[in-house]
Design a protein around this motif. Structure first.
Motif, PDB file in Angstrom:
ATOM      1  N   PHE A   1     -12.384 -10.210  22.035  1.00 31.77           N
ATOM      2  CA  PHE A   1     -11.399  -9.490  22.836  1.00 31.77           C
ATOM      3  C   PHE A   1     -11.484 -10.042  24.256  1.00 31.77           C
ATOM      4  O   PHE A   1     -12.581 -10.202  24.804  1.00 31.77           O
ATOM      5  CB  PHE A   1     -11.694  -7.989  22.864  1.00 31.77           C
ATOM      6  CG  PHE A   1     -11.179  -7.234  21.670  1.00 31.77           C
ATOM      7  CD1 PHE A   1      -9.897  -6.704  21.661  1.00 31.77           C
ATOM      8  CD2 PHE A   1     -11.984  -7.053  20.546  1.00 31.77           C
ATOM      9  CE1 PHE A   1      -9.419  -6.008  20.569  1.00 31.77           C
ATOM     10  CE2 PHE A   1     -11.516  -6.362  19.444  1.00 31.77           C
ATOM     11  CZ  PHE A   1     -10.234  -5.833  19.450  1.00 31.77           C
ATOM     12  N   VAL A   2     -10.324 -10.318  24.842  1.00 35.70           N
ATOM     13  CA  VAL A   2     -10.277 -10.863  26.202  1.00 35.70           C
ATOM     14  C   VAL A   2      -9.410  -9.948  27.055  1.00 35.70           C
ATOM     15  O   VAL A   2      -8.216  -9.764  26.788  1.00 35.70           O
ATOM     16  CB  VAL A   2      -9.694 -12.292  26.223  1.00 35.70           C
ATOM     17  CG1 VAL A   2      -9.719 -12.843  27.643  1.00 35.70           C
ATOM     18  CG2 VAL A   2     -10.463 -13.203  25.273  1.00 35.70           C
ATOM     19  N   VAL A   3     -10.006  -9.355  28.082  1.00 35.21           N
ATOM     20  CA  VAL A   3      -9.277  -8.533  29.054  1.00 35.21           C
ATOM     21  C   VAL A   3      -9.030  -9.403  30.270  1.00 35.21           C
ATOM     22  O   VAL A   3      -9.974  -9.955  30.852  1.00 35.21           O
ATOM     23  CB  VAL A   3     -10.077  -7.280  29.452  1.00 35.21           C
ATOM     24  CG1 VAL A   3      -9.255  -6.403  30.393  1.00 35.21           C
ATOM     25  CG2 VAL A   3     -10.488  -6.491  28.217  1.00 35.21           C
ATOM     26  N   LYS A   4      -7.780  -9.529  30.664  1.00 35.29           N
ATOM     27  CA  LYS A   4      -7.420 -10.546  31.658  1.00 35.29           C
ATOM     28  C   LYS A   4      -6.428  -9.999  32.677  1.00 35.29           C
ATOM     29  O   LYS A   4      -5.758  -8.995  32.433  1.00 35.29           O
ATOM     30  CB  LYS A   4      -6.792 -11.734  30.930  1.00 35.29           C
ATOM     31  CG  LYS A   4      -5.479 -11.347  30.233  1.00 35.29           C
ATOM     32  CD  LYS A   4      -4.760 -12.530  29.620  1.00 35.29           C
ATOM     33  CE  LYS A   4      -3.381 -12.109  29.123  1.00 35.29           C
ATOM     34  NZ  LYS A   4      -2.593 -13.230  28.583  1.00 35.29           N
ATOM     35  N   PRO A   5      -6.296 -10.676  33.818  1.00 37.70           N
ATOM     36  CA  PRO A   5      -5.170 -10.406  34.720  1.00 37.70           C
ATOM     37  C   PRO A   5      -3.960 -11.206  34.251  1.00 37.70           C
ATOM     38  O   PRO A   5      -4.006 -11.868  33.206  1.00 37.70           O
ATOM     39  CB  PRO A   5      -5.686 -10.919  36.068  1.00 37.70           C
ATOM     40  CG  PRO A   5      -6.571 -12.063  35.691  1.00 37.70           C
ATOM     41  CD  PRO A   5      -7.222 -11.653  34.383  1.00 37.70           C
TER      42      PRO A   5
END
Length: 211
Positions: free
Chosen positions: A8-12
């Motif tokens: 899982f990648v949480v990004k701007p």
């Protein structure tokens, strides 16, 4: 160390996570036989943009690295022999394919074998789409070496399915890892102070600084 990727990648916004995830899928599909992967993006425009990324990658490969391509139609790239052309004029016939769908039209999973899934902006998907992902599509990709699932998204208030997946990954309760890319990693998201200007954080900002 287990030979597969689950992340899982949480990004701007616009850090390049979608490009990197799709490049990973393209890399596997064009260098391995029978690697079948799927992109699911938020809407038709985003799906088309990510398809164009993969097509861009293909067109700029050194010619001797380009596999044979049978179909390229904004919904799929099929790396196999084209029966309309002499075999001698084509590249390696891999039998791999890349499919591209928007979250409003995902109707694939049951009865298919996937080796890679790239999900983009799942925090904004409708609940019926995340239900389908959870119960039909995700079980179709087995926990085997060489398989890849990358679920990357910006945050959104109603993104409960994505958030729950991130929290489980953070707490070590799933096979996924959590990758957090905060906005301040991007220099262009910051503004320089004017000459002589002082930054005075308010109460909430002081709390965040201490945290």
């Amino acid at each position: 160390d287990k030979g597969y990727i689950r992340a899982f990648v949480v990004k701007p916004r616009q850090p390049g996570s979608s490009t990197l995830a799709q490049a990973t899928m393209f890399w596997q599909a064009t260098l391995n036989r029978n690697f079948n992967c799927l992109l699911i993006a938020l809407d038709e425009d985003t799906t088309a943009n990510i398809f164009n990324m993969s097509r861009f990658f293909y067109e700029r490969l050194t010619p001797f690295l380009q596999p044979a391509i049978r179909r390229s139609n904004k919904k799929e790239l099929v790396f196999d022999a084209d029966p309309r052309r002499p075999t001698t004029q084509q590249g390696i016939q891999l039998g791999s394919y890349m499919q591209f769908q928007s979250s409003s039209r995902i109707q694939v999973g049951t009865g298919t074998t996937r080796h890679g899934i790239h999900i983009s902006e799942a925090a904004k998907f409708q609940p019926e789409s995340t239900t389908y992902l959870e119960h039909s599509l995700m079980p179709a990709i087995h926990m085997l070496p060489g398989t890849i699932v990358i679920n990357e998204s910006t945050t959104y208030p109603t993104g409960h399915w994505f958030r729950e997946g991130c929290e489980k990954a953070r707490d070590g309760l799933s096979e996924y890892i959590l990758i957090f890319v905060p906005w301040w990693f991007e220099p262009e998201y910051s503004l320089l102070l004017d000459k002589g200007e002082k930054f005075r954080p308010n109460k909430e900002e002081r709390w965040l600084i201490a945290l």
